[in-house]
Design a protein around this motif. Structure first.
Motif, PDB file in Angstrom:
ATOM      1  N   PHE A 114     -21.681 -26.354  -1.072  1.00 51.02           N
ATOM      2  CA  PHE A 114     -20.591 -27.033  -1.231  1.00 51.02           C
ATOM      3  C   PHE A 114     -19.763 -26.966  -0.111  1.00 51.02           C
ATOM      4  CE2 PHE A 114     -19.923 -22.986  -3.516  1.00 51.02           C
ATOM      5  CZ  PHE A 114     -18.883 -22.434  -2.881  1.00 51.02           C
ATOM      6  N   ASN A 115     -18.567 -28.044  -0.159  1.00 51.53           N
ATOM      7  CA  ASN A 115     -17.654 -27.899   0.791  1.00 51.53           C
ATOM      8  C   ASN A 115     -16.570 -26.988   0.499  1.00 51.53           C
ATOM      9  OD1 ASN A 115     -18.768 -30.257   2.460  1.00 51.53           O
ATOM     10  ND2 ASN A 115     -18.118 -31.723   0.698  1.00 51.53           N
ATOM     11  N   SER A 116     -16.083 -26.329   1.643  1.00 52.93           N
ATOM     12  CA  SER A 116     -14.961 -25.388   1.376  1.00 52.93           C
ATOM     13  C   SER A 116     -14.120 -25.536   2.597  1.00 52.93           C
ATOM     14  CB  SER A 116     -15.571 -24.005   1.045  1.00 52.93           C
ATOM     15  OG  SER A 116     -14.312 -22.919   1.211  1.00 52.93           O
ATOM     16  N   SER A 117     -12.844 -25.459   2.491  1.00 50.10           N
ATOM     17  CA  SER A 117     -12.031 -25.542   3.798  1.00 50.10           C
ATOM     18  C   SER A 117     -12.217 -24.118   4.501  1.00 50.10           C
ATOM     19  CB  SER A 117     -10.656 -25.680   3.679  1.00 50.10           C
ATOM     20  OG  SER A 117     -10.027 -24.993   2.495  1.00 50.10           O
ATOM     21  N   ARG A 118     -12.512 -22.995   3.614  1.00 44.16           N
ATOM     22  CA  ARG A 118     -12.322 -21.586   4.169  1.00 44.16           C
ATOM     23  C   ARG A 118     -13.519 -21.347   4.949  1.00 44.16           C
ATOM     24  NH1 ARG A 118     -12.313 -16.317   0.195  1.00 44.16           N
ATOM     25  NH2 ARG A 118     -12.175 -14.970   1.669  1.00 44.16           N
ATOM     26  N   LEU A 119     -14.688 -21.956   4.584  1.00 39.12           N
ATOM     27  CA  LEU A 119     -15.992 -21.444   5.432  1.00 39.12           C
ATOM     28  C   LEU A 119     -17.018 -22.533   5.350  1.00 39.12           C
ATOM     29  CD1 LEU A 119     -17.373 -19.509   6.830  1.00 39.12           C
ATOM     30  CD2 LEU A 119     -18.167 -18.402   4.652  1.00 39.12           C
ATOM     31  N   ASP A 120     -17.620 -22.809   6.360  1.00 36.42           N
ATOM     32  CA  ASP A 120     -18.725 -23.893   6.240  1.00 36.42           C
ATOM     33  C   ASP A 120     -20.045 -23.125   5.997  1.00 36.42           C
ATOM     34  OD1 ASP A 120     -20.305 -25.916   6.635  1.00 36.42           O
ATOM     35  OD2 ASP A 120     -20.243 -26.100   8.654  1.00 36.42           O
ATOM     36  N   LEU A 121     -20.528 -23.337   4.699  1.00 34.34           N
ATOM     37  CA  LEU A 121     -21.796 -22.758   4.267  1.00 34.34           C
ATOM     38  C   LEU A 121     -22.948 -23.297   5.204  1.00 34.34           C
ATOM     39  CD1 LEU A 121     -21.392 -22.526   0.524  1.00 34.34           C
ATOM     40  CD2 LEU A 121     -21.207 -20.635   2.106  1.00 34.34           C
ATOM     41  N   GLY A 122     -22.672 -24.314   6.023  1.00 34.24           N
ATOM     42  CA  GLY A 122     -23.886 -24.868   6.721  1.00 34.24           C
ATOM     43  C   GLY A 122     -24.254 -24.051   8.048  1.00 34.24           C
ATOM     44  N   ASN A 123     -23.303 -23.134   8.302  1.00 40.27           N
ATOM     45  CA  ASN A 123     -23.451 -22.103   9.110  1.00 40.27           C
ATOM     46  C   ASN A 123     -24.248 -20.789   8.841  1.00 40.27           C
ATOM     47  OD1 ASN A 123     -22.119 -23.875  11.173  1.00 40.27           O
ATOM     48  ND2 ASN A 123     -20.267 -22.801  10.610  1.00 40.27           N
ATOM     49  N   SER A 124     -24.674 -20.744   7.654  1.00 38.74           N
ATOM     50  CA  SER A 124     -25.203 -19.838   7.201  1.00 38.74           C
ATOM     51  C   SER A 124     -26.805 -19.399   7.555  1.00 38.74           C
ATOM     52  CB  SER A 124     -25.390 -19.780   5.719  1.00 38.74           C
ATOM     53  OG  SER A 124     -26.014 -20.788   5.052  1.00 38.74           O
ATOM     54  N   ARG A 125     -27.432 -18.459   7.851  1.00 42.33           N
ATOM     55  CA  ARG A 125     -28.838 -18.280   8.310  1.00 42.33           C
ATOM     56  C   ARG A 125     -29.059 -16.990   7.805  1.00 42.33           C
ATOM     57  NH1 ARG A 125     -32.307 -21.681  10.326  1.00 42.33           N
ATOM     58  NH2 ARG A 125     -30.562 -22.955  11.020  1.00 42.33           N
TER      59      ARG A 125
END
Length: 473
Positions: A114-125
């Protein structure tokens, strides 16, 4: 009027009794852990309560140091509450669940970027390990639109189920939205299956001791089946996307009662909503159609797969009229299947067959049903109600790659010390040089200078870099 009210009241009572009886007979797992990760409150989804994993909850099962909860910036309408929060991990972390009922367990991991201003979950790995099984490697959490649910079947003979989340690098992080750990019915995965090895059919032993990832679960000829309508809370999607050709096929729906029998397919193996619909081939005259129904499923290479086919004769007008062949990867897997015989001569009684196959280099698994030499005119000549395809673990106990869990865990602390080790080595080198210089100054006053030995092996910069990289990684 009084008679009508009496009959109406009796009907309501009968309906209530049948519903209560059905609820009493529904599957109730001994181990049933539902975790709402990153949430401060519990959440109910499909009449099931997902428990918060916050530190204030006695049932969080979370064993970790560096984690934090994350909330979605925008709540999407209609999306279950468990996908509005996530638990984020900056270092290797785990959930631990006590096992009261050893055997096969279902493990479902829920992810939503989901979208969050605190953290971009797209950068997870990150990697995910389940009791030493490599479930995911270098995973990034699925797509940005729809939640992703990944289901595993794992044999558990220990006291706990441990689910570890390991960031791929120190600069990465891991996350999860919800977790399910459920003890499976004892008949969900049996000990043996038929191994389709080319044109040979062999017995595959120890099937229930393997680990599986559910790749496809489809209902054939019917609408989507949601977890609310499945006693094991599974999702069955329609088969249209995978049907290679619908030529010569018909859909059929059944409004009667599915007759489950002891020793056959149970309601947990396949729900009514799967067995009461099907695709079939039907002879409209005395000639037998020269056509097969074929489904194609893309898969990863170099793995074995469990192919489970669900059958239920909901279309024949009488027993002993339906005979057909079953093919897996274009090989004859079941010749002249007689559903009347395998169901103790009862119509609308479910039956399933398990086949183990190699994916090979094609990257596709094909499944077909078609008329056999015993098929008859004016009858149903082939039928299929449901289909499941599950990836099996490879020789290093992995469902995603060829790196075992031990190496994944060993790589993390070394990466974590990647900067510290060179600094320590540099400090030791400077101290050594300082001591040498100081000693030479002291000895120069007492002894004449002499040449150093010439048999010392010199290390090139390239070799030194290679050795350092071996230490760091």
């Amino acid at each position: 009027m009084g008679t009508f009210l009496s009959s109406h009241g009796f009907s309501l009572f009968l309906l209530w009794t049948v519903t209560l009886y059905g609820l009493c007979l529904s599957f109730s797992p001994i181990d049933n852990y539902l975790i709402n990760s990153g949430a401060s409150l519990d959440s109910v989804v499909d009449n099931r309560r997902f428990i918060s994993d916050s530190s204030n909850s006695p049932d969080s099962h979370l064993s970790s140091g560096r984690t934090f909860s994350l909330c979605a910036g925008t709540l999407l309408p209609g999306l279950p509450q468990i996908y509005h929060t996530a638990r984020v991990f900056n270092s290797p972390s785990k959930y631990v669940f006590n096992v009261k009922d050893p055997g096969t367990h279902m493990v479902r991991l829920h992810f939503h970027r989901f979208n969050s201003s605190r953290l971009d979950l797209g950068n997870s790995r990150f990697h995910v390990l389940v009791n030493g099984l490599v479930a995911l490697t270098n995973f990034s959490g699925g797509d940005l639109v729809n939640p992703k649910v990944i289901e595993y079947l794992v044999w558990v003979n220990s006291e706990n189920v441990e689910i570890r989340f390991v960031p791929a690098k120190k600069s990465n992080f891991a996350f999860v939205n919800a977790i399910e750990v459920i003890s499976a019915p004892k008949d969900l995965v049996l000990e043996t299956a038929q191994y389709v090895n080319g044109d040979k059919i062999e017995e595959f032993q120890g099937l229930n001791k393997q680990a599986f990832e559910t790749m496809y679960r489809v209902t054939v000829g019917g609408p989507k089946v949601t977890p609310f309508n499945d006693s094991l809370w599974r999702t069955w999607i329609p088969d249209d996307e995978y049907l290679k050709s619908s030529e010569g096929s018909n859909k059929v729906y059944f409004g009667g009662r599915i007759k489950y029998q002891d020793g056959g397919a149970s309601r947990e193996v396949g729900p009514d909503n799967v067995y009461d619909s099907a695709r079939l081939i039907r002879s409209k005259n005395a000639s037998i159609p020269n056509v097969n129904l074929t489904w194609e499923f893309p898969v990863s290479e170099d793995y074995k797969y469990l192919v489970r086919m669900h059958f239920c004769d909901i279309a024949s007008i009488s027993l002993g009229l339906l005979y057909f062949n079953v093919y897996v990867n274009e090989h004859l897997a079941y010749k002249d299947l007689d559903l009347s015989d395998v169901t103790n001569y009862m119509l609308a009684s479910p039956f399933y067959a398990d086949f183990v196959v190699d994916a090979g280099r094609s990257g596709v698994i094909t499944v077909s049903v078609g008329p056999s030499s015993k098929s008859m005119g004016y009858t149903v000549d082939a039928i299929l109600n449901g289909l499941e395809i599950m990836k099996m673990n490879n020789s290093v106990c992995s469902l995603d790659g060829k790196v075992p869990a031990e190496l994944i865990m060993k790589c993390w602390p070394r990466r974590n010390l990647g900067i510290l080790l060179p600094l320590i080595a540099l400090a030791c080198l400077l101290l050594s040089l300082s001591a040498i210089v100081h000693r030479r100054k002291s000895n120069a006053e007492l002894f004449p200078w002499s040449k150093l030995p010439t048999d010392i092996h010199e290390i090139s910069p390239k070799q030194a870099k290679l050795q350092l990289s071996n230490i760091v990684t």
